[in-house]
Write an enzyme that holds these catalytic residues in place. Structure first.
Site, PDB file in Angstrom:
ATOM      1  N   ARG A  97     -17.817  -1.216   6.922  1.00 22.03           N
ATOM      2  CA  ARG A  97     -18.908  -1.826   6.154  1.00 22.03           C
ATOM      3  C   ARG A  97     -19.549  -2.925   7.014  1.00 22.03           C
ATOM      4  O   ARG A  97     -20.744  -3.141   6.985  1.00 22.03           O
ATOM      5  CB  ARG A  97     -18.323  -2.411   4.863  1.00 22.03           C
ATOM      6  CG  ARG A  97     -19.314  -2.843   3.812  1.00 22.03           C
ATOM      7  CD  ARG A  97     -18.576  -3.337   2.565  1.00 22.03           C
ATOM      8  NE  ARG A  97     -17.458  -4.232   2.857  1.00 22.03           N
ATOM      9  CZ  ARG A  97     -17.600  -5.533   3.170  1.00 22.03           C
ATOM     10  NH1 ARG A  97     -18.776  -6.088   3.212  1.00 22.03           N
ATOM     11  NH2 ARG A  97     -16.537  -6.276   3.421  1.00 22.03           N
ATOM     12  N   CYS A 134      -7.501  -2.446   8.546  1.00 19.30           N
ATOM     13  CA  CYS A 134      -6.151  -2.467   7.962  1.00 19.30           C
ATOM     14  C   CYS A 134      -5.637  -1.047   7.775  1.00 19.30           C
ATOM     15  O   CYS A 134      -4.500  -0.720   8.147  1.00 19.30           O
ATOM     16  CB  CYS A 134      -6.145  -3.207   6.628  1.00 19.30           C
ATOM     17  SG  CYS A 134      -6.294  -4.994   6.828  1.00 19.30           S
ATOM     18  N   HIS A 141      -1.455  -5.890   1.521  1.00 20.22           N
ATOM     19  CA  HIS A 141      -2.678  -6.694   1.491  1.00 20.22           C
ATOM     20  C   HIS A 141      -2.397  -7.953   0.663  1.00 20.22           C
ATOM     21  O   HIS A 141      -1.823  -7.857  -0.429  1.00 20.22           O
ATOM     22  CB  HIS A 141      -3.829  -5.913   0.833  1.00 20.22           C
ATOM     23  CG  HIS A 141      -4.729  -5.236   1.816  1.00 20.22           C
ATOM     24  ND1 HIS A 141      -4.925  -3.877   1.826  1.00 20.22           N
ATOM     25  CD2 HIS A 141      -5.509  -5.739   2.820  1.00 20.22           C
ATOM     26  CE1 HIS A 141      -5.785  -3.575   2.810  1.00 20.22           C
ATOM     27  NE2 HIS A 141      -6.143  -4.676   3.424  1.00 20.22           N
ATOM     28  N   GLU A 162       0.837  -1.201   0.000  1.00 22.73           N
ATOM     29  CA  GLU A 162       0.000   0.000   0.000  1.00 22.73           C
ATOM     30  C   GLU A 162       0.877   1.258   0.000  1.00 22.73           C
ATOM     31  O   GLU A 162       1.833   1.356   0.767  1.00 22.73           O
ATOM     32  CB  GLU A 162      -0.905   0.020   1.235  1.00 22.73           C
ATOM     33  CG  GLU A 162      -1.872  -1.160   1.324  1.00 22.73           C
ATOM     34  CD  GLU A 162      -2.999  -1.081   0.305  1.00 22.73           C
ATOM     35  OE1 GLU A 162      -3.159  -0.014  -0.326  1.00 22.73           O
ATOM     36  OE2 GLU A 162      -3.714  -2.093   0.136  1.00 22.73           O
TER      37      GLU A 162
HETATM   38  N1  PCA Z   1      -8.397  -7.206   6.412  1.00 21.18           N
HETATM   39  C1  PCA Z   1      -9.235  -6.108   6.854  1.00 21.18           C
HETATM   40  C2  PCA Z   1      -8.994  -5.981   8.322  1.00 21.18           C
HETATM   41  C3  PCA Z   1      -8.267  -7.214   8.734  1.00 21.18           C
HETATM   42  C4  PCA Z   1      -7.869  -7.857   7.465  1.00 21.18           C
HETATM   43  O1  PCA Z   1      -7.148  -8.853   7.367  1.00 21.18           O
HETATM   44  C5  PCA Z   1      -8.989  -4.835   6.055  1.00 21.18           C
HETATM   45  O2  PCA Z   1      -8.590  -4.906   4.889  1.00 21.18           O
HETATM   46  O3  PCA Z   1      -9.209  -3.750   6.588  1.00 21.18           O
END
Ligand code: PCA
Length: 188
Positions: free
Chosen positions: A91, A144, A166, A81
């Site tokens: 959400r 996240c 991610h 990111e």
């Molecule tokens: N994904 C979520 C929160 C925890 C995770 O593994 C996110 O993308 O915010």
């Protein structure tokens, strides 16, 4: 640097799922990468608390960098990111039932903060390891992003660099994701 260590964080399952691929991937990482010790920490999917825990552990261990990992449904690549937003939007409720709807992470903080780990270089390293890797310009507004913004804000102006990746929630074995994360770690 001798004795250097990196904190790698992952998340517990959320949203009714049994596993979180970030946890499976991080647990599949070795204890060391390129002579640096990897310290692992699994975080609750809870606004505020995730960053608090990660920051406390980073400080306690005196790590030079924090690489946080989370899963993203629908993504087909491992995505370092570029930015974190000063925005919370749930959400679905977090694992403590909190559902902020358009609130800041830190009232009065900058609208956005940039990764202090080299997201582009990490994405290139993932691709060189023959896994899909590309940068993302938004970590969303859920936990996240909250963790990433919280860490960047706390460690801003310090020697502790922070990044976020991610990983896809479906379609990859934990070992393959771990290989991608290792390539990214080698690039920082
Ligand atoms: N994904 C979520 C929160 C925890 C995770 O593994 C996110 O993308 O915010």
């Amino acid at each position: 640097m001798e004795g250097e260590s990196i904190l790698v964080t992952c998340f517990e399952p959320f949203g009714g799922r049994e596993e979180n691929m970030s946890r499976a991937a991080v647990m599949a990482l070795p204890e060391e990468a390129g002579g640096r010790k990897l310290r692992k920490l699994c975080l609750p999917v809870v606004f505020g608390l995730a960053a608090e825990r990660a920051a406390a552990e980073a400080q306690r261990l005196g790590v030079s960098a924090v690489l946080s990992v989370g899963e993203a449904g629908g993504r087909k690549a491992l995505t370092p990111e570029i930015t974190a937003l000063n925005l919370r939007y749930a959400r679905i409720p977090d694992n403590r039932g909190q559902s902020p709807l358009d609130e800041p992470v830190f009232p009065g903080g900058p609208n956005a903060l940039f990764s202090t780990l080299p997201a582009r270089k990490m994405a290139a390293a993932i691709a060189e390891a023959l896994l899909p890797g590309e940068v993302s310009y938004s970590a969303g507004a859920y936990v996240c992003n909250d963790l990433f913004y919280g860490l960047l804000h706390r460690f801003s102006g310090t020697g502790t660099r922070c990044g976020f990746i991610h990983v896809p929630a479906e379609g990859f074995a934990p070992e393959a994701l771990a290989r991608g994360l290792l390539a990214a770690l080698d690039a920082i």
